[in-house]
Design a protein around this motif. Structure first.
Motif, short mmCIF file in Angstrom:
data_model
loop_
_atom_site.label_atom_id
_atom_site.label_comp_id
_atom_site.label_asym_id
_atom_site.label_seq_id
_atom_site.Cartn_x
_atom_site.Cartn_y
_atom_site.Cartn_z
N LEU A 6 0.81 -1.20 0.00
CA LEU A 6 0.00 0.00 0.00
C LEU A 6 0.85 1.25 0.00
N ALA A 7 1.87 1.27 0.85
CA ALA A 7 2.72 2.44 0.92
C ALA A 7 3.48 2.64 -0.37
N ALA A 8 3.89 1.55 -1.01
CA ALA A 8 4.71 1.67 -2.19
C ALA A 8 3.90 2.16 -3.38
N VAL A 9 2.61 1.87 -3.45
CA VAL A 9 1.85 2.22 -4.64
C VAL A 9 1.20 3.60 -4.54
N GLU A 10 1.20 4.22 -3.38
CA GLU A 10 0.64 5.56 -3.25
C GLU A 10 1.74 6.58 -3.47
N GLU A 11 1.42 7.60 -4.22
CA GLU A 11 2.40 8.64 -4.51
C GLU A 11 2.73 9.42 -3.25
N PRO A 12 4.00 9.56 -2.91
CA PRO A 12 4.33 10.35 -1.72
C PRO A 12 3.85 11.80 -1.84
N ASN A 13 3.54 12.37 -0.72
CA ASN A 13 3.27 13.81 -0.69
C ASN A 13 4.54 14.57 -1.01
N SER A 14 4.40 15.82 -1.42
CA SER A 14 5.57 16.62 -1.76
C SER A 14 6.32 17.01 -0.50
N PHE A 15 7.58 17.35 -0.67
CA PHE A 15 8.40 17.84 0.46
C PHE A 15 7.74 19.06 1.09
N GLU A 16 7.19 19.93 0.25
CA GLU A 16 6.57 21.15 0.77
C GLU A 16 5.33 20.81 1.61
N GLN A 17 4.53 19.85 1.17
CA GLN A 17 3.35 19.46 1.96
C GLN A 17 3.77 18.85 3.30
N GLY B 125 -3.50 0.07 7.07
CA GLY B 125 -3.10 -0.74 5.93
C GLY B 125 -1.98 -1.71 6.20
N TYR B 126 -1.48 -1.74 7.43
CA TYR B 126 -0.34 -2.60 7.78
C TYR B 126 -0.77 -3.83 8.58
N GLY B 127 -2.06 -4.20 8.46
CA GLY B 127 -2.58 -5.29 9.27
C GLY B 127 -1.87 -6.62 9.06
N ASP B 128 -1.49 -6.91 7.80
CA ASP B 128 -0.81 -8.19 7.55
C ASP B 128 0.48 -8.30 8.34
N GLN B 129 1.10 -7.16 8.60
CA GLN B 129 2.38 -7.17 9.31
C GLN B 129 2.22 -7.11 10.83
N VAL B 130 1.16 -6.49 11.35
CA VAL B 130 1.14 -6.18 12.78
C VAL B 130 -0.06 -6.75 13.54
N ALA B 131 -1.12 -7.21 12.85
CA ALA B 131 -2.35 -7.61 13.56
C ALA B 131 -2.10 -8.71 14.57
N GLN B 132 -1.15 -9.58 14.30
CA GLN B 132 -0.92 -10.71 15.21
C GLN B 132 -0.48 -10.25 16.59
N MET B 133 0.06 -9.05 16.70
CA MET B 133 0.51 -8.57 18.02
C MET B 133 -0.66 -8.26 18.94
N TYR B 134 -1.86 -8.12 18.35
CA TYR B 134 -3.03 -7.72 19.14
C TYR B 134 -4.10 -8.81 19.16
N ALA B 135 -3.72 -10.01 18.79
CA ALA B 135 -4.66 -11.13 18.77
C ALA B 135 -5.24 -11.35 20.17
N GLY B 136 -6.57 -11.45 20.25
CA GLY B 136 -7.22 -11.69 21.53
C GLY B 136 -7.52 -10.44 22.33
N MET B 137 -7.02 -9.29 21.89
CA MET B 137 -7.29 -8.04 22.60
C MET B 137 -8.61 -7.42 22.12
N ASP B 138 -9.29 -6.75 23.02
CA ASP B 138 -10.48 -5.97 22.68
C ASP B 138 -10.00 -4.58 22.27
N LEU B 139 -9.95 -4.34 20.97
CA LEU B 139 -9.36 -3.09 20.49
C LEU B 139 -10.29 -1.88 20.66
N ALA B 140 -11.56 -2.14 21.03
CA ALA B 140 -12.44 -1.02 21.39
C ALA B 140 -12.14 -0.56 22.83
#
Length: 289
Positions: free
Chosen positions: A33-44, A271-286
């Protein structure tokens, strides 16, 4: 991918980096996801900031951070580590270890950017200082220098700014200490000379201008959680299903999209769920928001 400051890609080339990033060693850690989205400009990126030590307006950091002295700079590393001490930025992030990471940034205020950072994995720093077995959390603290940070001369917040991560979050390959962006040393208004970047959490977790890192066995008190606990949890994972009392988190406004850019759906864990969701398995995220 290891770069020196002189090896970094010119700013203009970041606007067409999709193919380039696909060949980098960090691509396995950075989501598509990060790789396919155009970065914002340096000024932004450098003119739309939250860095409240320099004011609460989005342009205040760019207007007021110029007087910040960032050299020399020392980061005190302590607590449950084998080699506590005062480390320079070069000690923590030597030039030959710096990597490029293009990450999405999602603010709790429901706006977003894509930023090409330069930095090193926080895990490499923690490995260098030696994490002791009892450590469970990492606490961070921002510079307190009211003579150069005008908002610190007022009692608008409980200064210095503090943040924290669970140890497994700190050791995750996506978590970096950033020292630059767009191939340049970190601008003052973006957290010079060294800041945290945790791309699956709301932006306020990515503390700027770090002067202290402490390994601890208990969850640290963080600035926003202490000031407004009903609005700001310790975890602050991007979650479109749990709204902030003042901002729906279901959608976001992409900075630079223009008047007719509309809003886009916010993705779980930014958008990084594939990489990080396992760290919160079983937690009530609400509850653990």
């Amino acid at each position: 991918m290891k770069l020196s400051w002189s090896d970094v890609t010119p700013q203009a080339l970041f606007l067409n980096r999709r193919a380039f990033i696909a060949g980098l060693g960090v691509a396995a850690a950075a989501p598509a996801l990060a790789a396919v989205e155009e970065p914002n400009s340096f000024e932004q990126i450098t003119n739309y900031n939250n860095f409240y030590e320099f004011g609460f307006g989005k342009t205040d950091p760019a207007e007021n951070a110029g007087q910040l002295t960032t050299d020399p700079w020392a980061v005190e590393v302590g607590g449950l580590v084998d080699r506590p001490g005062s480390y320079s930025v070069a000690d923590l992030a030597p030039e030959n270890a710096v990597e490029e990471r293009i990450y999405r940034l999602r603010c709790v205020e429901a706006w977003s950017m894509v930023i090409p950072w330069l930095g090193i994995p926080l895990a490499s720093v923690l490995d260098k200082v030696g994490v002791q077995p009892g450590a469970r959390f990492v606490a961070f603290e921002t510079l307190l220098r009211p003579e150069e940070m005008p908002e610190q001369r007022r009692r608008s917040m409980d200064w210095p700014y503090r943040e924290g991560l669970r140890l497994d979050e700190a050791m995750h390959p996506l978590t970096i200490l950033a020292t630059g962006l767009y191939g340049r040393p970190m601008p003052n208004q973006n957290g010079a000379p060294i800041r945290l970047v945790v791309p699956w959490k709301y932006g306020f977790k990515s503390i700027k201008s770090i002067v202290k890192i402490t390994l601890t066995d208990s969850q640290p008190v963080t600035t926003w959680q202490a000031m407004q606990p009903r609005e700001y949890g310790f975890y602050a994972n991007v979650n479109p299903q749990v709204d902030h009392p003042r901002w729906s988190q279901a959608t976001e406004r992409r900075i630079g999209a223009g008047l007719f850019g509309g809003r886009q759906d916010t993705l779980m864990f930014n958008g990084y769920g594939d990489q990080v969701a396992q760290m919160y398995a079983g937690m009530d995220l609400a509850r653990d928001y």
